[in-house]
Design an enzyme around this catalytic site. Structure first.
Site, mmCIF file in Angstrom:
data_model
loop_
_atom_site.group_PDB
_atom_site.id
_atom_site.type_symbol
_atom_site.label_atom_id
_atom_site.label_comp_id
_atom_site.label_asym_id
_atom_site.label_seq_id
_atom_site.Cartn_x
_atom_site.Cartn_y
_atom_site.Cartn_z
ATOM 1 C CB CYS A 135 -0.942 -0.009 1.209
ATOM 2 S SG CYS A 135 -2.026 1.432 1.283
ATOM 3 C CB CYS A 138 -0.682 2.539 3.960
ATOM 4 S SG CYS A 138 -2.231 1.814 3.404
ATOM 5 C CG ASP A 139 3.033 1.422 4.520
ATOM 6 O OD1 ASP A 139 2.561 1.947 5.538
ATOM 7 O OD2 ASP A 139 2.853 0.223 4.224
#
Length: 313
Positions: A135, A138-139
Site C-alpha cells: 500500500c 499507507c506507507d
C-alpha cells in the site's frame, strides 16, 4: 445442535466490522461479531498510520485496533473467535454454520476484508510491515527521499508506483514481461517520470535486510537467468488482491469477476438483509477511513432492515 439467534451477525473484526458493531450496539441490536483470527485484519501489519483523521502524530495499526476493540466491548458486544464455514440465506432468517455450532440472524454484515497476494519469496513475510508493503497510500511517506523497489505491471502497480514518486528519489519497477499490462495512459505517465526505472523480464527472488529493516532485493532475469541485487530501503508488491470470500462460494450473494462482494452505496448486496463493508466489497479505495465509513453505513442500513423485519413479522 446448539443454535443461537441474533438480530445481527458481523463477520470480520477489522475497522469496518468494529465500526459496524459500535453503531449496531448503539441501535440496541443483539449483535455478535465473529473473527477467525485476531481483530484488526490487515491493519495489524501497519507499523504506523498517519492518514487516519484525529491522530496528527499518527499511531500504530495495533493501537488503533486495540482502541476500537475496547470501544466495542464497552458497549457490551461480544467478539468471538470463530469462523463462518457457510451461510444459508435462502430464508428471511439467515443461518450461519460456524466451526462448533450454528447461529441465526435477521441480518448479516460481511466485513471479512481482502488480502494482498504474496509471492512467497524469502524475506517477504519477515519484512512485511517493516519495509515490505502492498500500500503506497499507507506507507509511501515513510520512504521519503529513499530508493525503493516495486513489483507488478498492472494498473494498480503503475498507479501506486506513480504515487510513490511524490516521496521517493527512485523506484525500480520490476516486471516479469517485456511490456506493462497497465492502461496506455498510465504507462505513458510512468515512462515519462524520471524517478521510475522499469526493470523488464525480471522477477523478485528475495527481500534482503537485517534487524534494522530492508536493505536490498535480489532479482532474476527470466530470459537470461542473470541474478542481480538492487540496493533499496523498501519493496512494494502489487501482484493482486484476494478477497476473503471463500465461505460465499455456494451462496447467491453476487460477487464480481475477482470475487469481491458487489454492494451499492447503502452497502446492500444482492440478497436482502445481507450487507458488505470495507475491503471485501467492490470498492475503489481500501483504506481504514473508507472501511470505517462503510461499516457505519452498513450497520445503519442493517438496523433499518431489522426494524422493518420485526414490524412486518
Amino acid at each position: 445442535m446448539n443454535k443461537t439467534a441474533y438480530d445481527l451477525v458481523i463477520i470480520g473484526a477489522g475497522p469496518a466490522g468494529l465500526t459496524a458493531a459500535i453503531y449496531a450496539a448503539r441501535a440496541k441490536l443483539n449483535v455478535l461479531v465473529l473473527e477467525k483470527a485476531a481483530p484488526g485484519g490487515q491493519i495489524l501489519v501497519a507499523d504506523w498510520i498517519e492518514n487516519y483523521p484525529g491522530f496528527p502524530q499518527g499511531l500504530s495499526g495495533a493501537d488503533l485496533i486495540m482502541n476500537m476493540t475496547e470501544q466495542v466491548k464497552g458497549f457490551g458486544v461480544s467478539i468471538e473467535s470463530n469462523e463462518v464455514l457457510s451461510m444459508d440465506v435462502s430464508q428471511p432468517v439467515k443461518q450461519l454454520q460456524l466451526n462448533d455450532r450454528q447461529v441465526s440472524a435477521k441480518s448479516v454484515v460481511i466485513t471479512t476484508g481482502a488480502s494482498p497476494k504474496k509471492l512467497g519469496v524469502p524475506g517477504e513475510e519477515e519484512y512485511y510491515g517493516k519495509g515490505v508493503s502492498a500500500c503506497a497510500t499507507c506507507d509511501a511517506p515513510f520512504f521519503k527521499n529513499s530508493v525503493v523497489g516495486a513489483v507488478g505491471g498492472g494498473n494498480t502497480a503503475v498507479q501506486e508506483t506513480l504515487f510513490l514518486t511524490r516521496f521517493v528519489d527512485r523506484v525500480y519497477l520490476i516486471h516479469r514481461r517485456d511490456q506493462l499490462r497497465a492502461d496506455r495512459l498510465l504507462q505513458e505517465r510512468a515512462f515519462e517520470n524520471d524517478k521510475i526505472e522499469v526493470v523488464w523480464d525480471s522477477v523478485l527472488k528475495s527481500v534482503n535486510g537485517s534487524e534494522v529493516g530492508v536493505s536490498g532485493i535480489t532479482i532474476e532475469n527470466v530470459k537470461t537467468g542473470e541474478v542481480s541485487d538492487l540496493a533499496v530501503e523498501g519493496c512494494f508488491i502489487w501482484v493482486g488482491t484476494i478477497p476473503n470470500t471463500g465461505f460465499l462460494k455456494d451462496s447467491p450473494i453476487k460477487l464480481n469477476d475477482w470475487g469481491f462482494v458487489e454492494a451499492n452505496s447503502r452497502m446492500e448486496t444482492s440478497v436482502p438483509g445481507i450487507f458488505a463493508a470495507g475491503d471485501v466489497r467492490d470498492t475503489p479505495l481500501r483504506q481504514v477511513s473508507s472501511a470505517v465509513g462503510d461499516g457505519a453505513i452498513a450497520a445503519s442500513q442493517a438496523s433499518e432492515y431489522i426494524e422493518k423485519f420485526d414490524h412486518e413479522g
